[in-house]
Design a protein around this motif. Sequence first.
Motif, PDB file in Angstrom:
ATOM      1  N   SER A  51       4.060  -1.971  -7.691  1.00 14.03           N
ATOM      2  CA  SER A  51       3.023  -1.846  -7.324  1.00 14.03           C
ATOM      3  C   SER A  51       3.086  -3.028  -7.234  1.00 14.03           C
ATOM      4  O   SER A  51       2.263  -3.897  -6.285  1.00 14.03           O
ATOM      5  CB  SER A  51       1.764  -1.181  -7.949  1.00 14.03           C
ATOM      6  OG  SER A  51       1.823  -1.600  -9.141  1.00 14.03           O
ATOM      7  N   VAL A  55      -2.634   5.570  -9.256  1.00 10.99           N
ATOM      8  CA  VAL A  55      -3.096   5.202  -8.192  1.00 10.99           C
ATOM      9  C   VAL A  55      -4.176   4.898  -9.146  1.00 10.99           C
ATOM     10  O   VAL A  55      -5.351   5.463  -9.051  1.00 10.99           O
ATOM     11  CB  VAL A  55      -3.388   5.837  -6.764  1.00 10.99           C
ATOM     12  CG1 VAL A  55      -3.728   4.917  -5.981  1.00 10.99           C
ATOM     13  CG2 VAL A  55      -1.548   7.010  -6.284  1.00 10.99           C
ATOM     14  N   ALA A  61      -8.015   2.110  -8.631  1.00 13.55           N
ATOM     15  CA  ALA A  61      -8.162   1.259  -7.446  1.00 13.55           C
ATOM     16  C   ALA A  61      -8.026  -0.340  -6.734  1.00 13.55           C
ATOM     17  O   ALA A  61      -7.920  -0.524  -6.173  1.00 13.55           O
ATOM     18  CB  ALA A  61      -9.390   1.800  -7.734  1.00 13.55           C
ATOM     19  N   LEU A  63       0.519  -0.990   0.029  1.00 19.39           N
ATOM     20  CA  LEU A  63       0.301   0.305  -0.218  1.00 19.39           C
ATOM     21  C   LEU A  63       0.739   1.540  -0.524  1.00 19.39           C
ATOM     22  O   LEU A  63       0.493   2.317  -0.838  1.00 19.39           O
ATOM     23  CB  LEU A  63      -1.389  -0.061   1.518  1.00 19.39           C
ATOM     24  CG  LEU A  63      -2.508   1.276   1.048  1.00 19.39           C
ATOM     25  CD1 LEU A  63      -2.809   0.341   0.467  1.00 19.39           C
ATOM     26  CD2 LEU A  63      -2.591   1.283   2.881  1.00 19.39           C
ATOM     27  N   SER A  79      -5.501  -1.284  -7.245  1.00 28.77           N
ATOM     28  CA  SER A  79      -4.016  -1.622  -6.911  1.00 28.77           C
ATOM     29  C   SER A  79      -4.358  -1.713  -5.101  1.00 28.77           C
ATOM     30  O   SER A  79      -3.284  -2.665  -4.823  1.00 28.77           O
ATOM     31  CB  SER A  79      -3.166  -0.970  -7.498  1.00 28.77           C
ATOM     32  OG  SER A  79      -2.910  -0.866  -8.827  1.00 28.77           O
ATOM     33  N   ILE A  80      -5.039  -1.019  -4.931  1.00 31.30           N
ATOM     34  CA  ILE A  80      -5.319  -0.525  -3.881  1.00 31.30           C
ATOM     35  C   ILE A  80      -6.195  -1.686  -3.063  1.00 31.30           C
ATOM     36  O   ILE A  80      -5.666  -2.286  -1.932  1.00 31.30           O
ATOM     37  CB  ILE A  80      -6.359   1.064  -3.472  1.00 31.30           C
ATOM     38  CG1 ILE A  80      -5.464   1.913  -3.542  1.00 31.30           C
ATOM     39  CG2 ILE A  80      -6.464   0.971  -2.207  1.00 31.30           C
ATOM     40  CD1 ILE A  80      -5.762   3.077  -3.709  1.00 31.30           C
ATOM     41  N   SER A 131      -3.048  -8.336  -8.912  1.00 31.81           N
ATOM     42  CA  SER A 131      -2.388  -7.393  -8.536  1.00 31.81           C
ATOM     43  C   SER A 131      -1.421  -7.420 -10.191  1.00 31.81           C
ATOM     44  O   SER A 131      -1.235  -5.833 -11.118  1.00 31.81           O
ATOM     45  CB  SER A 131      -1.130  -7.324  -7.824  1.00 31.81           C
ATOM     46  OG  SER A 131      -0.683  -8.026  -7.771  1.00 31.81           O
ATOM     47  N   THR A 146       3.488  -6.611  -4.463  1.00 30.38           N
ATOM     48  CA  THR A 146       2.418  -8.019  -3.460  1.00 30.38           C
ATOM     49  C   THR A 146       2.993  -9.082  -3.562  1.00 30.38           C
ATOM     50  O   THR A 146       2.574 -10.024  -2.904  1.00 30.38           O
ATOM     51  CB  THR A 146       1.068  -7.848  -4.877  1.00 30.38           C
ATOM     52  OG1 THR A 146       1.862  -7.854  -5.737  1.00 30.38           O
ATOM     53  CG2 THR A 146       0.332  -6.438  -4.631  1.00 30.38           C
ATOM     54  N   ALA A 205      -4.244  -4.561  -2.422  1.00 30.87           N
ATOM     55  CA  ALA A 205      -3.115  -4.763  -1.854  1.00 30.87           C
ATOM     56  C   ALA A 205      -4.129  -4.911   0.176  1.00 30.87           C
ATOM     57  O   ALA A 205      -3.551  -5.493   0.373  1.00 30.87           O
ATOM     58  CB  ALA A 205      -2.546  -3.034  -1.765  1.00 30.87           C
ATOM     59  N   LEU A 206      -4.892  -4.237  -0.217  1.00 33.28           N
ATOM     60  CA  LEU A 206      -5.965  -4.718   1.093  1.00 33.28           C
ATOM     61  C   LEU A 206      -6.175  -5.945   1.310  1.00 33.28           C
ATOM     62  O   LEU A 206      -6.416  -6.211   2.091  1.00 33.28           O
ATOM     63  CB  LEU A 206      -6.756  -3.661   1.135  1.00 33.28           C
ATOM     64  CG  LEU A 206      -6.404  -2.472   0.857  1.00 33.28           C
ATOM     65  CD1 LEU A 206      -8.181  -1.042   0.846  1.00 33.28           C
ATOM     66  CD2 LEU A 206      -5.851  -1.866   2.290  1.00 33.28           C
ATOM     67  N   ILE A 214       2.361   1.749  -3.401  1.00 30.80           N
ATOM     68  CA  ILE A 214       1.143   2.570  -4.491  1.00 30.80           C
ATOM     69  C   ILE A 214       1.572   4.007  -4.422  1.00 30.80           C
ATOM     70  O   ILE A 214       1.643   4.270  -5.479  1.00 30.80           O
ATOM     71  CB  ILE A 214       0.207   2.287  -4.203  1.00 30.80           C
ATOM     72  CG1 ILE A 214       0.093   0.627  -4.548  1.00 30.80           C
ATOM     73  CG2 ILE A 214      -1.023   2.556  -5.667  1.00 30.80           C
ATOM     74  CD1 ILE A 214      -1.458  -0.336  -3.921  1.00 30.80           C
ATOM     75  N   PHE A 215       1.505   4.963  -2.965  1.00 27.47           N
ATOM     76  CA  PHE A 215       1.669   5.980  -3.242  1.00 27.47           C
ATOM     77  C   PHE A 215       3.127   6.626  -3.632  1.00 27.47           C
ATOM     78  O   PHE A 215       3.586   7.912  -3.993  1.00 27.47           O
ATOM     79  CB  PHE A 215       1.044   6.391  -2.281  1.00 27.47           C
ATOM     80  CG  PHE A 215      -0.583   6.208  -1.441  1.00 27.47           C
ATOM     81  CD1 PHE A 215      -1.268   7.028  -2.795  1.00 27.47           C
ATOM     82  CD2 PHE A 215      -0.561   4.586  -0.975  1.00 27.47           C
ATOM     83  CE1 PHE A 215      -2.121   6.717  -2.364  1.00 27.47           C
ATOM     84  CE2 PHE A 215      -2.627   4.810  -1.015  1.00 27.47           C
ATOM     85  CZ  PHE A 215      -2.878   5.599  -1.047  1.00 27.47           C
TER      86      PHE A 215
END
Length: 294
Positions: A233, A114, A116, A100, A118-119, A276, A237, A122-123, A103-104
Amino acid sequence: MPRVSDLLLTALAPAIWGSTYIVTTEFLPDGYPVTVALLRALPAGLLLLLIARRLPEYGWWGRVFLLGAFNFAIFWALLFVAAYRLPGGVAATVGAVQPLIVIFLARIALGSPVLALSIVAALAGMAGVALLILTPEAALDPVGIAAGLGGAASMAAGTVLSRKWQPPVSLLTFTAWQLTAGGLLLLPLALWLEPPLPALTTENVLGLVYLGLIGAAFTYILWFRGISRIEPSVVSTLGFLSPLTAVVLGWLVLDQSLTDLQMIGVVTVLGSVWLSQFAGLRLRRLAPSTAGRP
């Protein structure tokens, strides 16, 4: 989407890193996190440097030492602190925040979009790791938690900057530079913060040799190769495979059982890695000049 061979070779690195926790707790002396990190980095780096026989050019010294700090000195020192102060499940779950962060950081340093997807990946990976190895009885030591978060942030920065800065040398040489720089940065800290090591047993020596040659020199050549070919990213993962390997080793070596929640965690982790890859494909289409750079 990245080539399957690139993904498999890169994934081999975190899969091997999954053995770090069991080697640290079963083979290494307790209470020497910085010294252990030093002995893992510097001998391996010097060995690779002898093979490469090439030093950084003038303009690369600062970058090499910064990468050595993020990828090795800071990351490994905090990793061993977390490993000593937290149960393996807690340490790995805290460290799972790294993708996470990547990504940023990739947005800031590389201009990567960025996404969604990818987020979500990660989550999902973080949730899978928590299901895989976090137990309700796990103790939450504040120092260990802080060390785990700091280590994740350091590794994330190292991953992104290793993609941004690609010197015109072989992967072996690039790895040798970073390992040696990281070890040199750890040397004064180890001498200042920790007492001398006790007499090492055969098990201690074998554990250190394994972590240095296999867990550092070999795996980081594969890792930096992956960073140069795959979006940060996506690479990050793959780190979810590390706690997955730790659980499998516990099942195979320590005769631990796998619960239903852990099996769900296994599926979730693998699903996040798979998801990912599609995010990485989308990144290549949106930012080919950044994501496709060799």
